[in-house]
Each structure stands twice: as C-alpha cells, then as structure tokens.
Design an enzyme around this catalytic site. Sequence first.
Site, PDB file in Angstrom:
ATOM      1  N   LYS A   1       2.232   0.400   5.227  1.00 51.16           N
ATOM      2  CA  LYS A   1       0.941  -0.310   5.296  1.00 51.16           C
ATOM      3  C   LYS A   1       0.723  -0.975   6.658  1.00 51.16           C
ATOM      4  O   LYS A   1       1.644  -1.601   7.196  1.00 51.16           O
ATOM      5  CB  LYS A   1       0.888  -1.352   4.179  1.00 51.16           C
ATOM      6  CG  LYS A   1      -0.373  -2.174   4.093  1.00 51.16           C
ATOM      7  CD  LYS A   1      -1.654  -1.354   4.052  1.00 51.16           C
ATOM      8  CE  LYS A   1      -1.684  -0.333   2.935  1.00 51.16           C
ATOM      9  NZ  LYS A   1      -2.777   0.676   3.096  1.00 51.16           N
TER      10      LYS A   1
ATOM     11  N   ARG B   1      -2.321   3.929  -6.487  1.00 46.68           N
ATOM     12  CA  ARG B   1      -1.884   3.851  -5.091  1.00 46.68           C
ATOM     13  C   ARG B   1      -0.384   3.547  -5.044  1.00 46.68           C
ATOM     14  O   ARG B   1       0.244   3.333  -6.079  1.00 46.68           O
ATOM     15  CB  ARG B   1      -2.698   2.787  -4.334  1.00 46.68           C
ATOM     16  CG  ARG B   1      -2.784   1.480  -5.136  1.00 46.68           C
ATOM     17  CD  ARG B   1      -2.889   0.269  -4.315  1.00 46.68           C
ATOM     18  NE  ARG B   1      -1.733   0.084  -3.480  1.00 46.68           N
ATOM     19  CZ  ARG B   1      -0.562  -0.384  -3.935  1.00 46.68           C
ATOM     20  NH1 ARG B   1      -0.371  -0.707  -5.200  1.00 46.68           N
ATOM     21  NH2 ARG B   1       0.449  -0.543  -3.106  1.00 46.68           N
ATOM     22  N   GLY B   2       0.159   3.488  -3.800  1.00 46.20           N
ATOM     23  CA  GLY B   2       1.601   3.306  -3.645  1.00 46.20           C
ATOM     24  C   GLY B   2       2.249   4.690  -3.586  1.00 46.20           C
ATOM     25  O   GLY B   2       1.947   5.558  -4.419  1.00 46.20           O
ATOM     26  N   ALA B   3       3.113   4.891  -2.599  1.00 47.97           N
ATOM     27  CA  ALA B   3       3.603   6.246  -2.312  1.00 47.97           C
ATOM     28  C   ALA B   3       4.222   6.958  -3.530  1.00 47.97           C
ATOM     29  O   ALA B   3       3.789   8.054  -3.896  1.00 47.97           O
ATOM     30  CB  ALA B   3       4.573   6.189  -1.137  1.00 47.97           C
TER      31      ALA B   3
ATOM     32  N   ASP C   1       5.848   4.776   3.233  1.00 46.49           N
ATOM     33  CA  ASP C   1       5.032   5.912   2.803  1.00 46.49           C
ATOM     34  C   ASP C   1       5.572   7.232   3.328  1.00 46.49           C
ATOM     35  O   ASP C   1       5.324   8.284   2.745  1.00 46.49           O
ATOM     36  CB  ASP C   1       3.580   5.716   3.238  1.00 46.49           C
ATOM     37  CG  ASP C   1       2.916   4.683   2.348  1.00 46.49           C
ATOM     38  OD1 ASP C   1       3.154   3.472   2.559  1.00 46.49           O
ATOM     39  OD2 ASP C   1       2.206   5.083   1.404  1.00 46.49           O
TER      40      ASP C   1
HETATM   41  O1  MRU Z   1      -2.648   2.150   0.760  1.00 46.24           O
HETATM   42  P1  MRU Z   1      -1.624   1.848  -0.283  1.00 46.24           P
HETATM   43  O2  MRU Z   1      -1.906   0.639  -1.082  1.00 46.24           O
HETATM   44  O3  MRU Z   1      -1.285   3.050  -1.120  1.00 46.24           O
HETATM   45  O4  MRU Z   1      -0.320   1.531   0.601  1.00 46.24           O
HETATM   46  C1  MRU Z   1       0.887   1.311  -0.051  1.00 46.24           C
HETATM   47  C2  MRU Z   1       1.986   0.927   0.864  1.00 46.24           C
HETATM   48  O5  MRU Z   1       1.855   0.922   2.061  1.00 46.24           O
HETATM   49  C3  MRU Z   1       3.292   0.627   0.241  1.00 46.24           C
HETATM   50  O6  MRU Z   1       4.005  -0.256   1.045  1.00 46.24           O
HETATM   51  C4  MRU Z   1       4.078   1.928   0.145  1.00 46.24           C
HETATM   52  O7  MRU Z   1       3.336   2.924  -0.495  1.00 46.24           O
HETATM   53  C5  MRU Z   1       5.350   1.745  -0.541  1.00 46.24           C
HETATM   54  S1  MRU Z   1       5.069   1.611  -2.283  1.00 46.24           S
HETATM   55  C6  MRU Z   1       6.386   1.431  -3.152  1.00 46.24           C
END
Ligand code: MRU
Length: 344
Positions: free
Chosen positions: A247, A54-56, A236
């Site tokens: 998020k 996970r994480g963009a 994201d």
């Molecule tokens: O649903 P997730 O855990 O993938 O959400 C991640 C986020 O919202 C992070 O803040 C975002 O991807 C930035 S990651 C460097």
Amino acid sequence: MAATTANAARVVALRFDRGVLHAIDQTELPWRERELELRTAEDVAGAIRRLAIRGAPLIGVAAAYGVALELSRDPSPQTLQRACELLRGARPTAVNLAGAVDRVDRAVRGAPGGELARTALDEARRIHAEEEAASRAIASHGAELLAGARRILTHCNTGALAAPGRGTALAVIVELADRGSLEKAIATESRPLLQGARLTAYELARLGIPHELIVDSAAAGLIAAAAVDAVIVGCDRVAANGDVANKVGTYGLALAAGAAGIPFVVAGPTSTIDLKTPTGADITIEERDPDEVRIAAGQRLTLADTPCRNPAFDVTPASLITALVTERGTVRRPDHDSIVAHAA
Ligand code: MRU
C-alpha cells in the site's frame, strides 16, 4: 496478561456456500456490515475492482471461486478462458490474484469434460484452506520475531478482511496481543481509501486489542520520537530480489524505521512471492481514479478539477526490510538468493 482474542468476534470476509460466494462489502465498513452475494465471474471481478473485496491473499481466493462460479454456469473451455482473463485483469499489483486464477486454470485443464466445475471449486477451496493455514503460521513466526516489541505500527489493512484466517501483518499483532506482550497497535489511516481508519481500527476494536489511529503523516515523527518499537506491514508482491510492493506509504515507513533503527518487517504468504518479477521496478503499480484523492468518505476535499495522481502502491527496496515473514518462516535481510531459496 491481556485478554485472549480467541473468542472475540472474528470477521469472516469471504465464504462459499451452496453455489454462492458471500463477501462482506468492505467499502461500507465500518458503518454497515453487509454481505454481497456473488454468482458470476463478473460479480467477483467487479467486487475486486471497487475494493469491496480487497487485500492480496483475499482477492486471490475470491478470484479462484469466481472461475468456479462461472464454470458452474457453463462448463466449457471458452468460458474458462474468458473468466480467467476477466479475473486476472481485475487489479494488477497483487500477484496472488493472477497466481490463484492460474492455479485453477491449470487444475481444470487436466480434468475430464464433465468435471470442470467441480475441479475448479475443489481447487478454489484448497487455495482458501492453504491461505488460512498460512495466516496461522505467519502469526506464530512473526510473534517469535517481534516478541520484544510492545508498540507496533501497521499500515493499510492486513487482517481478516485482507486474507483468510486472521490475515498477515495484523495476524502477528493479534498473536502478540494473545501472548500478552502487546501494549498497543498503532494504525495509520491509509489515505486515500482509509483502509486503516475504516478496516484495521474496526478489526482491532472487535478483537478488544488496544490501539490508536494516526494520520499517515504522523508516522515518521512518532517513529523518530521512539514512540514505536517496530513496524509490520503486509505485501502485494515480493519480487525475486526481495523488493516489496505494498500500500502506498509503505516505503516512507520503511525509511523512517531504518533511520530510527527499529525493525521494519513484511508479512505475507509465499503466494505473494513472484520469482518471475526480477525487481521492484518490474512491478506494475495500480493507478486508481483521481477522485479517490479528491473525495474522502463522500466529502469533496478540493476543487472538482484539481489535478491528482493516485498510485495505490509503492515499492520498498529489500535493503530497507529487516525480515520477511511467511508461513515457512523468517527471511532476515531478504535478498535475491534468500528469497529464491525460501520460495523454491
Ligand atoms: O488496495 P488494497 O486495500 O487491496 O491494498 C492492500 C494492501 O496493500 C495490503 O497491505 C496487502 O494486500 C497485504 S494484505 C494481507
């Protein structure tokens, strides 16, 4: 001066080794450190869908390897198309996912017949290396911007588990700790899936950075009570007008920071800027399984049939953002013109 984190145990969320994509299963952290071995595009798409990866920026890199994995099994145009569609559709909000898949797709389309798999893998490795370099630059630009902030609040997880290198917003916090100016990081739990409690606290503990965990609903009050000097979050998707999807809960933090007159900073690589999306209202917000609201860490919190709504992200308008930090530098008070100029 705080101890440097340079030699502290750094998490490596993703690595490609001899035809296999190894990924830490983030759904099991912090209780169990287990690596998944992913060999097909479906393996990778499944891991992204259930937030094992996970994480963009990280899902973009993983998806790029996913296309390469599939082409190594069957290097045909049909397989390319099928793998790209599957991976693009794994999650809707982070533009890095579709962006990385499109990059591999474009690179492969220009390649000679026998070179499809190798070209895809080369492009995936290039994307991975670029994101790692971006993380280093974001950390440095962000630390310049927030040099005077000692107590910094962050949301969700934006560290090494969310992006190659040390992450995005959390990389800035780590850099400030290395420079000796950070008193503490304040991490929100980030319900429903607790990325702050499970992942950010885990990363900060491994790095030996002073931190506190708070429930999401404590953030606004602490900000208003002057217990926080700045808020920094990841992103994201950044729309062309500077609106940011991140998020769920980010918007509330921006409102609280604005009301208290403290900086609200967004950090992310330029691969998260999407000039094709005009405004935040045009961003697709992922709606996830209502059971993620009903159940936490395996424990049922409410009646089995309580109606729930579960948007995974929200949109913060550009007008509430003090600065956007990318690998290219800092855009203060982002708006349409400055975002377009920065991303061009
Ligand atoms: O649903 P997730 O855990 O993938 O959400 C991640 C986020 O919202 C992070 O803040 C975002 O991807 C930035 S990651 C460097």
